[in-house]
Design a protein around this motif. Structure first.
Motif: not given
Length: 899
Positions: A74-75, A89
């Motif tokens: 996700s990152n 995050g």
């Protein structure tokens, strides 16, 4: 008008000139980070071009600098320092473990920079979990929109940054060490905080009002305490309990002591008042103070609030401020206390002042008269120079007889051989300020008129624990051979009161636990006509009831902590941890079970935060799982064979269980306005191969406070949809304590939609407010006609239910939605627990979907009950043809579950 280059050169010259005058006093670690021109950030060389985790062909992930690691998918275009992947995050509310970071990244230093979307209002913390030989070093270079400085009142307003020992969102941030709209620091603002076994420093940030963007830039270092330049400067002192910074230096003879301002050589905190006591009460001494460094703000106004003063008794000898050369003082005390007072006020930029550093040496002012005092107390011999006591006599194992205890082998085989414990003999005085644990033994050649006496003189609020591991009273009567334990009692005619007396000829059972003597001055008197046949050996320990709790009888380690026992304390706080000094009482060949009981007084509540742990290497595998239903211990072994911690409520209901390596889920927090019990268990299964040091270790902070309880209002709901709404309540006096459990039992439905709006982080932190959600299978009516046993029905309600986790939320969590299926026989439980200055507002909304007609449920239930009865009859009667009814029963059960 000067051009920009001229202005710049003048500014640079001013900075250099100023820093050349002030900065030599500041010492800090040079931190270099792997940043090169062209990099995305410190740990990301480029955002794409390197393989992703699990796929060497996918080159869309970031390329990391040395010491950096990829974030999750996700990152995937970003890297962070190895060991801090959980902060990808959101760089906020994280724990930095020196062990993990050094092992993973190869560095003990790094960068702290929150996410670019940081906005107020917010509360954020960074916990530094280091080792006891480390101190945390912080360099702050930039802050942006983090509170403002109020020059009228010389304090921060609307937020700031501060160091603390625990996460505390309700702390007074007006005393924050730094705040401002847009500040840059060169050299940086340097701060130090020492790490102890029971203390993990926390850097906190708070912004009260809304901001469009807030930010700060800092570097950190886990610096060794023995570093010559930046290590810990204090030496020979002992912190005074329940004070922010007072230290007692009771013994500065010989090698001397060293005293430094808090955080030295970094910037000292503001609005402090620290006292450094030198010597003991009512002792005549000579004191030499050599002030090596003094670096405080100049000016008349600064000297009013930032200074170092030296006192003899209540009289001020001298006061110093500003900066100066080496200064020396020589004082002689006539029995009054000599101390140094360090007072600080508001400190403003530039942050270049790091307090003071001094060396202290003491010597007796008059010939020491304590030997004569001791002789008077214990009836010692009149010899001017008694020889030192010889080692305790060799112990031979002997069968138990009347007036006889022999467990002397404990002193040799059961105590850690690497541990040095002093043995006190006849006519000696044990000073509790120096010797907290030790052994005692009768020494025949030091008897005085057939008597052997030992005095135990503890510190204020000390009690004594003593256990006799060998006691031989073979011959004689009470008049000739006995052992007495006495305490000081002004109301007694003799001035002492006998607590326990053991005489020759009386049967004496081997003591399992130490004797608890509730006094700080205790006398041991042993007399015998035959010193060769009658003797004793034992072990002792002093315990401070204020810092360590009250020891309980019939136990080696149970303690009781009463929140209102010291009414003069506005807040009683302390630390409980793995029981120490158990080996001195010979318990390391048995299982260890210790109960820590915390009990509140009127209008009190407390918070217990388990903050650090270390697993046992020899205990069988056990895993801790935590969710909305609580924390549980999961193991295939017997619970008696593993090390664990359990938490119980005031009604002895288990609230949680922790075992194995659970450091990553910490802190685990419990709150109560009644009573909680923490049970610690160490298994003896592996004692033959492992020492007592190989056991589960933990540390937990507790804090009692005055509070007012919140009314929960309506707690039971049976509608298919509804709302639980609690507005914010502000208290002008006491904090609020809230512990409410709401139960939702809607009509039978296949699905429930749940929406939860927790309080914002600006109101409370994650440590202040917590919500746990779970479901339970509704109890079925008992088919047992005997309903007379209330206890049996209570047990069925408690153990006949199946709990399923829904979720856990805390202060600052986001708006969260849940979908709960199979609400046919379930009920939803929502428990809210908090202690904060403001009652946190929250909102819960639920809507049930896809109802199930009640007549279908009843019909299916009646059919299933009848078929179950017939099947049970066939099994009871021994029928072999059960295939058809069994199949029908299973099918009907599946249909019922589907409905």
């Amino acid at each position: 008008m000067m051009d920009s280059l001229t202005v710049l050169s003048i500014q640079v010259w001013l900075v250099i000139a100023y820093c050349s005058f002030c900065s030599p006093q500041l010492s800090y670690t040079h931190i270099s980070l792997p940043f090169q021109p062209g990099q995305v950030d410190t740990w990301t060389v480029q955002s794409t071009g390197c393989s992703c985790q699990g796929s060497s062909l996918d080159l869309s992930c970031a390329c990391c600098a040395k010491g950096g690691c990829n974030c999750d998918m996700s990152n995937k275009h970003r890297c962070v320092q190895c060991g801090l992947e959980s902060s990808c995050g959101n760089v906020c509310n994280i724990t930095l473990s020196s062990q993990d970071i050094i092992e993973r990244s190869g560095r003990s230093t790094g960068e702290l920079k929150p996410s670019a979307d940081l906005r107020g209002p917010t509360f954020c913390w960074f916990r530094f979990a280091g080792t006891p030989d480390e101190r945390v070093e912080i360099h702050i270079y930039r802050i942006l929109r983090i509170g403002i400085y109020d020059p009228v009142h010389s304090r921060c307003a609307g937020g700031g940054m501060m160091f603390s020992r625990t996460v505390d969102s309700v702390a007074d941030f007006s005393t924050a060490f730094i705040c401002g709209e847009n500040e840059r620091f060169s050299p940086p603002l340097v701060l130090f905080h020492d790490i102890h076994e029971s203390n993990t420093p926390v850097l906190m940030l708070k912004i009260d009002g809304p901001t469009d963007r807030s930010q700060f830039l800092a570097h950190y270092s886990f610096t060794k305490k023995n570093s010559k330049l930046t290590g810990q400067k204090n030496k020979g002192g002992k912190n005074v309990v329940n004070t922010d910074c007072d230290v007692e230096y009771s013994d500065c003879e010989g090698g001397g002591c060293r005293i430094a301002s808090p955080g030295h050589p970094g910037v000292y905190p503001q609005n402090l008042e620290c006292r450094y006591y030198i010597g003991k009460h009512n002792t005549k001494i000579r004191v030499w103070i050599k002030l090596l460094k003094l670096n405080l703000p100049r000016g008349s106004r600064s000297c009013e609030s930032n200074y170092l003063a030296i006192y003899k008794g209540g009289e001020e000898v001298d006061q110093l401020c500003g900066d100066g050369d080496v200064t020396e003082f020589e004082l002689e005390s006539d029995g009054s206390r000599i101390y140094m007072l360090f007072r600080t006020g508001a400190v403003v930029s530039p942050f270049l002042y790091n307090g003071f550093l001094a060396e202290v040496q003491t010597k007796p002012a008059v010939p020491d008269s304590t030997v004569e005092n001791r002789r008077e107390l214990v009836h010692a011999s009149q010899r001017e120079n008694p020889p030192p006591p010889p080692p305790p006599p060799t112990v031979q194992s002997t069968d138990s007889k009347p007036g006889f205890i022999n467990d002397g082998y404990v002193l040799k085989s059961m105590i850690n051989p690497e541990r040095e414990v002093r043995v006190f003999g006849c006519n000696e005085e044990v000073q509790g300020e120096r010797e907290r644990v030790g052994k005692v033994s009768s020494t025949p050649n030091l008897f005085h008129m057939n008597k052997c006496s030992i005095v135990f003189r503890g510190a204020e609020r000390d009690v004594l624990l003593i256990k006799f591991t060998k006691l031989e009273l073979r011959d004689g009567s009470c008049a000739s051979t006995s052992l007495k334990i006495s305490v000081q009692d002004p109301q007694s005619q003799s001035g002492v009161r006998v607590v326990q007396e053991i005489c020759a000829g009386n049967k004496v059972d081997r003591p399992r636990f130490p004797l608890v003597v509730n006094s700080s001055l205790v006398f041991l008197d042993f007399k015998t006509d035959d010193k060769s046949r009658n003797s004793f050996q034992g072990a002792f320990k002093f315990q401070n009831v204020l810092t360590d709790g009250h020891p309980q009888s019939n136990s080696s380690c149970d303690i009781r902590i009463l929140g209102d026992f010291f009414p003069f304390l506005p807040k009683l706080q302390g630390i409980i941890s793995t029981p120490n000094d158990l080996d001195i009482f010979g318990v390391n060949q048995n299982s260890v079970d210790c109960d820590y009981s915390l009990e509140t007084g009127a209008n009190q509540s407390f918070i217990l935060s388990i903050s650090s742990s270390s697993p046992s290497q020899s205990s069988p595998l056990c895993l801790t799982g935590c969710d909305g239903t609580g924390c549980r211990c999961n193991t295939r072994s017997k619970m008696s064979e593993i090390d664990y911690i359990q938490i119980y409520s005031s009604t002895d209901r288990e609230l949680g269980c922790l075992c194995g390596n659970f450091q990553k889920i910490l802190p685990v927090i419990y709150r109560s306005d009644k009573k909680l019990k923490l049970k610690y268990h160490h298994s003896a299964k592996n004692q033959s191969y492992y020492s007592l040091d190989d056991r589960l270790k933990f540390s937990a902070q507790y804090k009692f406070t005055k509070s007012s309880s919140v009314s929960c209002g309506k707690t039971n709901f049976s509608d298919k949809k509804g709302v639980i709404y609690r507005p914010v309540l502000k208290s002008a006096h006491l904090p609020f304590f809230e512990d409410c459990e709401y139960i939702i039992q809607p009509p039978p439905h296949r699905l429930m939609h749940l929406e939860v709006v927790p309080p914002p982080s600006a109101t409370v932190s994650c440590g202040d407010w917590e919500m746990n959600l779970w479901t339970e299978i509704r109890n079925q009516p008992s088919r047992n006609k005997d309903t007379s046993s209330v206890k049996q029905s209570e047990q069925s309600r408690e153990y006949g239910r199946v709990k399923e986790n829904v979720g856990r939320l805390c202060g600052g969590s986001r708006h969260t939605s849940f979908s709960i299926v199979d609400m046919f026989r379930k009920e939803l439980h929502i428990r809210v627990s908090s202690i904060s200055l403001h009652r946190a507002g929250f909102k819960v909304t639920w809507v049930s979907d896809s109802p199930i007609p009640i007549d279908i449920i009843n019909n299916r239930k009646q059919e299933l009950d009848g078929m179950t009865d017939r099947l049970a009859d066939k099994i009871t009667n021994g029928s072999t043809d059960m295939t058809v009814p069994l199949v029908n029963c299973v099918l009907l059960l599946l249909i019922t579950i589907i409905l």
